[in-house]
Design a protein around this motif. Structure first.
Motif, PDB file in Angstrom:
ATOM      1  N   TYR B 120       0.939  -1.169   0.070  1.00  0.00           N
ATOM      2  CA  TYR B 120      -0.170  -0.106   0.162  1.00  0.00           C
ATOM      3  C   TYR B 120       0.840   1.159  -0.045  1.00  0.00           C
ATOM      4  CZ  TYR B 120       0.950   1.013   4.963  1.00  0.00           C
ATOM      5  OH  TYR B 120       1.564   1.405   6.260  1.00  0.00           O
ATOM      6  N   ILE B 127      -5.069   6.492   0.695  1.00  0.00           N
ATOM      7  CA  ILE B 127      -4.587   4.953   0.601  1.00  0.00           C
ATOM      8  C   ILE B 127      -4.846   4.343  -0.630  1.00  0.00           C
ATOM      9  CG2 ILE B 127      -4.027   2.685   1.728  1.00  0.00           C
ATOM     10  CD1 ILE B 127      -5.370   4.425   4.435  1.00  0.00           C
ATOM     11  N   ASN B 133      -1.819  -8.108   2.754  1.00  0.00           N
ATOM     12  CA  ASN B 133      -0.819  -8.025   3.806  1.00  0.00           C
ATOM     13  C   ASN B 133       0.239  -8.948   4.080  1.00  0.00           C
ATOM     14  OD1 ASN B 133      -2.319  -9.462   5.617  1.00  0.00           O
ATOM     15  ND2 ASN B 133      -3.254  -7.726   6.804  1.00  0.00           N
ATOM     16  N   PHE B 138      -6.590  -9.523   3.271  1.00  0.00           N
ATOM     17  CA  PHE B 138      -6.612  -8.149   2.493  1.00  0.00           C
ATOM     18  C   PHE B 138      -6.062  -7.364   3.711  1.00  0.00           C
ATOM     19  CE2 PHE B 138     -10.767  -8.845  -0.218  1.00  0.00           C
ATOM     20  CZ  PHE B 138     -10.037  -9.818  -1.257  1.00  0.00           C
ATOM     21  N   TRP B 139      -5.874  -5.821   3.147  1.00  0.00           N
ATOM     22  CA  TRP B 139      -5.309  -5.065   3.893  1.00  0.00           C
ATOM     23  C   TRP B 139      -6.218  -4.618   5.091  1.00  0.00           C
ATOM     24  CZ3 TRP B 139      -0.295  -4.124   3.994  1.00  0.00           C
ATOM     25  CH2 TRP B 139       0.484  -4.317   2.959  1.00  0.00           C
ATOM     26  N   ALA B 140      -6.154  -4.524   6.276  1.00  0.00           N
ATOM     27  CA  ALA B 140      -7.158  -4.090   7.231  1.00  0.00           C
ATOM     28  C   ALA B 140      -6.797  -2.474   7.368  1.00  0.00           C
ATOM     29  CB  ALA B 140      -6.566  -4.699   8.654  1.00  0.00           C
ATOM     30  N   VAL B 141      -7.754  -1.703   6.957  1.00  0.00           N
ATOM     31  CA  VAL B 141      -7.482  -0.381   6.871  1.00  0.00           C
ATOM     32  C   VAL B 141      -8.490   0.468   7.805  1.00  0.00           C
ATOM     33  CG1 VAL B 141      -7.564   1.734   5.478  1.00  0.00           C
ATOM     34  CG2 VAL B 141      -6.976  -0.471   4.501  1.00  0.00           C
TER      35      VAL B 141
END
Lengths: 148, 249
Positions: B120, B127, B133, B138-141
């Motif tokens: 990212y 972002i 990740n 999935f990316w924890a945003v």
């Protein structure tokens, strides 16, 4: 029907009372949030100049105009009895036309909820940092002038 | 590997989790942001933006990137009914409302070209996510609490999308909005938009925030965009597809 009617009345009055309590609590937490943010914000250059425990000179102090993403932020701090009594925006990002009409309201499929603090176990955080950092920078420069 | 710098007056962070990631690639991305700052800054006298405002460059001589940004700005202005504009209060040209998202997007394309798939790039809270990740998820945003900057009020699970948040500092009894001195009590303090990429999310977040309470309706009406808006009572309103993006434990 009477029974239903009184239930409705009860629900309406409870909702009113609940929202009043929520409002009151929220206003309080707003106050705390402002103080806490001003006190604890550490990322910005001059945030150390903002300290709620300091006794400032009474008067009106104007901060620097700080360039942020989409305009400038400049604040004025009003000090009464040694404390920050008010903060006014003199400049604020303005390159948007606030008066223009927005067409096409969507049908009410939007949902609402009260915000709740979540676990901070995340990879990265999205937030509007630009304007707030400008705010803090401008306020810090105003408070330097207000220091005894 | 993760690196962070303060550039263009904001923190820029990059995390790349692909195997064999080279340290010099971070330098390449940061150099690109330096280039963008030098070119588009409104307060650097030497920038192309400043030169345009001083009438020192003819339109034909604009750089390719400048031409692209101007074209995209005009398009965005049309699509947002004029809520997005590149003309500032003094009548000067100011493309910065769009440049941040545009630059993050370009920087991500650069990483993809170099073969990276899981990363990212974040600049000032906006972002772009790609792939997964370090835990291969999935990316924890998180979405930042506009009232308490060290708290998170939502966690989303993103892969490939861009997420941008527009907002003001807390406006409460202590802070006066110069435009709406006697305005209604419910105002928005933070508006987050998730879109197909950060360029798209950022430009529409900027415009939708300027629309005030109507902004979330504008986002609802866009295909492939979701939004989450917080008002000054701490009540959030979100679009019909937003729930699907939230992190499930």
């Amino acid at each position: 029907m009477n029974f239903v009617g009184s239930i409705k009345k009860y629900l309406v009055s409870s909702a009113l009372i609940a929202s009043f309590i929520f409002y009151a609590i929220f206003q309080r937490s707003n106050d705390t949030a402002v103080k806490k943010q001003i006190g604890n914000f550490s990322v910005e250059n001059k945030a150390s100049d903002i300290n709620p425990t300091i006794v400032y000179k009474d008067g009106i102090f104007t901060g620097n105009s700080v360039n942020v993403d989409y305009g400038n932020v400049q604040v004025q701090a009003v000090i009464k009895n040694g404390k920050i009594a008010d903060i006014k925006f003199l400049e604020f990002p303005t390159n948007h036309k606030y008066s223009a009409e927005v067409s096409a309201y969507s049908t009410p499929i939007l949902r609402t909820e009260a915000i709740q603090v979540q676990s901070a176990n995340v990879d990265v955080v999205s937030g509007a940092t630009a304007t707030s950092s400008g705010f803090i920078e401008s306020l810090a420069s105003a408070l330097i002038l207000a220091k005894k | 590997m993760k690196q962070e710098r303060i550039m263009m007056g904001m923190p820029i962070s990059i995390e790349i989790v692909d195997l064999g990631v080279k340290e010099k690639v971070f330098e390449q991305v940061f150099n690109f942001f330096t280039y963008v700052d030098e070119k588009f800054s409104t307060y650097k006298i030497s920038s192309e933006t400043s030169q345009i405002n001083q009438g020192l460059i003819k339109e034909n001589d604009y750089s390719e990137d400048m031409k692209e940004v101007i074209k995209l700005s005009a398009e965005t202005m049309r699509q947002t009914n004029g809520f997005f504009t590149t003309t500032d209060v003094d009548g000067n040209f100011d493309p910065l409302g769009l440049v941040k998202g545009w630059a993050i997007n370009k920087a991500c394309l650069l990483l993809e070209k170099l073969g990276y798939k899981n990363f990212y790039i974040e600049a000032g809270g906006d972002i772009q996510t790609k792939g997964n990740n370090k835990d291969n998820k999935f990316w924890a945003v998180g979405i930042r609490n506009p009232f308490k900057l060290d708290e998170i009020i939502k966690v989303l699970s993103l892969s490939g999308q861009g997420i941008a948040t527009s907002g003001t500092y807390l406006r409460g009894q202590h802070i006066t909005n110069p435009f709406k001195l006697n305005s209604a009590i419910t105002e928005i303090v933070s508006l987050t938009v998730v879109g197909p990429n950060i360029y798209e999310a950022d430009r529409f977040a900027t415009a939708a925030f300027a629309m005030g309470k109507a902004g979330i309706h504008f986002i609802e009406n866009l295909t492939d965009f979701e939004g989450y808006v917080v008002d000054n009572f701490g009540v959030a309103t979100y679009t019909s597809g937003f729930e699907k993006l939230t992190f499930k434990v």
